[in-house]
Design an enzyme around this catalytic site. Sequence first.
Site, PDB file in Angstrom:
ATOM      1  N   ASP A 146       0.816  -1.207   0.000  1.00 42.72           N
ATOM      2  CA  ASP A 146       0.000   0.000   0.000  1.00 42.72           C
ATOM      3  C   ASP A 146       0.855   1.263   0.000  1.00 42.72           C
ATOM      4  O   ASP A 146       1.909   1.326   0.640  1.00 42.72           O
ATOM      5  CB  ASP A 146      -0.895  -0.012   1.246  1.00 42.72           C
ATOM      6  CG  ASP A 146      -1.819   1.175   1.325  1.00 42.72           C
ATOM      7  OD1 ASP A 146      -2.656   1.322   0.412  1.00 42.72           O
ATOM      8  OD2 ASP A 146      -1.711   1.959   2.284  1.00 42.72           O
ATOM      9  N   GLU A 157       1.130  -0.571  -5.059  1.00 40.11           N
ATOM     10  CA  GLU A 157       0.062   0.416  -5.238  1.00 40.11           C
ATOM     11  C   GLU A 157       0.756   1.770  -5.220  1.00 40.11           C
ATOM     12  O   GLU A 157       1.029   2.331  -4.172  1.00 40.11           O
ATOM     13  CB  GLU A 157      -0.975   0.295  -4.118  1.00 40.11           C
ATOM     14  CG  GLU A 157      -2.221   1.143  -4.342  1.00 40.11           C
ATOM     15  CD  GLU A 157      -2.144   2.498  -3.683  1.00 40.11           C
ATOM     16  OE1 GLU A 157      -2.523   3.496  -4.332  1.00 40.11           O
ATOM     17  OE2 GLU A 157      -1.710   2.582  -2.521  1.00 40.11           O
TER      18      GLU A 157
END
EC number: 2.4.1.18
Length: 648
Positions: A312, A365
């Site tokens: 993330d 990401e």
Amino acid sequence: MANAATIGISLRDLYLFNKGSLYHSYRTFGAHPIRLDDAYGVRFTVWAPHAREVRVVGDFNGWHGERHGMELIGETGVWSLFVPNLGPGTVYKYEIHTLAGERLLKADPFAFQAELRPSTGSVVSEVFDYEWHDVEWQRRKQEVSPYHEAMLIYEVHLSSWRSWGKELFWTYEEIADSLVNYVAEAGYTHIELLPITEHPLDQSWGYQVTGYYAATSRFGNPKQLMYLIDRCHQRGIGVILDWVPGHFCKDDHGLRLFDGTPIFEGTDLKRAEKPLWGTLAFDFGRTEVQSFLISNAIYWMDVFHIDGLRVDAVASMIDLHFDKPPEMLTYNTFGGTENIDAIRFLKVLNETVFHYFPDALMIAEDSSSWPAVTSPTYMGGLGFNFKWNMGWMNDMLRYMALDPGERMRHHNLITFSLVYAFSENYVLPLSHDEVVHGKYSLLNKMSGSYEQKFAQLRLFYGFWMTHPGKKLLFMGGEWGQFDEWKYDEPLDWQLLAYPKHGSMHHYVKTLNRVYGEQSSLWERDCDPGGFEWIDVHNAAQSVIVFMRRGHSENDFSIVVCNFSARHYPEYRIGVPEPGQYRHALHSEAAAFGGALAHPQEVLYSSKTAWHGRPCSLTLDLPPLSFQLLVFAAGEHGRDRYSALPGMT
């Protein structure tokens, strides 16, 4: 000072931990049920280098640690204690006495289980003896390359996929019995779980973590999660975990000021603070933090058989200025804004993961334009093997929100992604981030009337599925969830009883199946030779035509997208081979909620050259429609397909 050998701790391991290269730290740290001499009990080990004293407290001593003081092992900053007659299920914390005279109660950073929130204790848990039944899955992973395989990911938030009511969660086992069959039957190859590491606040969706080694107790215990993953593997479904090394929350029982000093977040608050999220960044330059985080990535793959990590917020890690106000800006030693420590950490992370798990998925990401994210580190890259294509996603959602009459002036939004489509190994994400906080659901992002929204979503999904790159869809998108995603309520499953939503669900399942059957749509996702434009410049009519190629000479598919609201009854397209072409999918088929009761199944090429190709086909293009054609037979060859997928 403690004698490490007497409690089964290797001084060499502690040396490696301090140097940043103990990559299985979870075997040393945390609470381990062991037998020591003739006594069965639990060995507790924790890193607290600046503590004056550390004790273990819990129900077993009335939360008073005077009799359970831990011993410091040399100059490692590591404390340990063996407590006899304890076992799995024991609730505990560390009572840390700081140099400033404070008394802190902290959860174990390496706890393998935690109490259900709002309680915050750590729980002794035996996680190393689960009996796995996924040998065939593990064998197959070693034989295939993810770059040349279909990858269709179903992104899931476990709390809201299904529930019994508000805060009445399904268990991991209950989810396994339903989710795995649902995903397998719908044709997905992987599930991606929003963070299931322990977190105190439901509203954070798991992205603000307090227990990096603890699967959240909202759904049960660690072995129940292992059962879920095992069931996925037995049905041929891979499991990807959202992993959050970029920041952690500030709750008192967590990592913040763990021993009274900032050992996990670092001493420079300008770098540590994440004001946008109200969290703290890890100090990626600290070697013990490197051991902690890299071991955590290995832990989920080693102990839980997780197949990959979606890392993330990479952009927030590598940019010192990411979402920082002017008064918090800092620069690296060369005067730049790159976080050199974070970049080095990511490279070592990926090198280490692929050393132990060569077939792992490491997916970034990353919303930045940082180059070579998916290139090997020896070539100067960050070392991931896939990256989310945020540019494609933003351009396409902006394009689909336009009135069709405006699209001719924004044709570049659907073509620009092919300029860079092969610069990285991409995943095309339609994720949870796009359907929350006033952003509307995917269906409601589409322009036009109620009917047109469904037609446009079918068109959009067709283009998404045939565009180069692996695929990810957030739960609920498969039937056209009309409302935004709500983290504290189950999906609107009742919509499946309505014809339009039921037809959309049928369309997506069929599209998924066709995707899996047509190797031309994924074999060369990362290869420019797997894509060719046939008609790219027709902005005036908002039509694009392109071809996807597989490894075999005649393994190709033709994609035709009409993004306009106009009907083109005789639209000619060039094709590379003479012969017979068949519809693998037509988004306007009545079975999918469209207007065509019987779409034409078979088309025959003419020898009229068109679009620089030796042959051509004439198609009927309904408004807002997607068509996928496959080459079925040459002029004198027999059919490549005995049945027509997707047109039943």
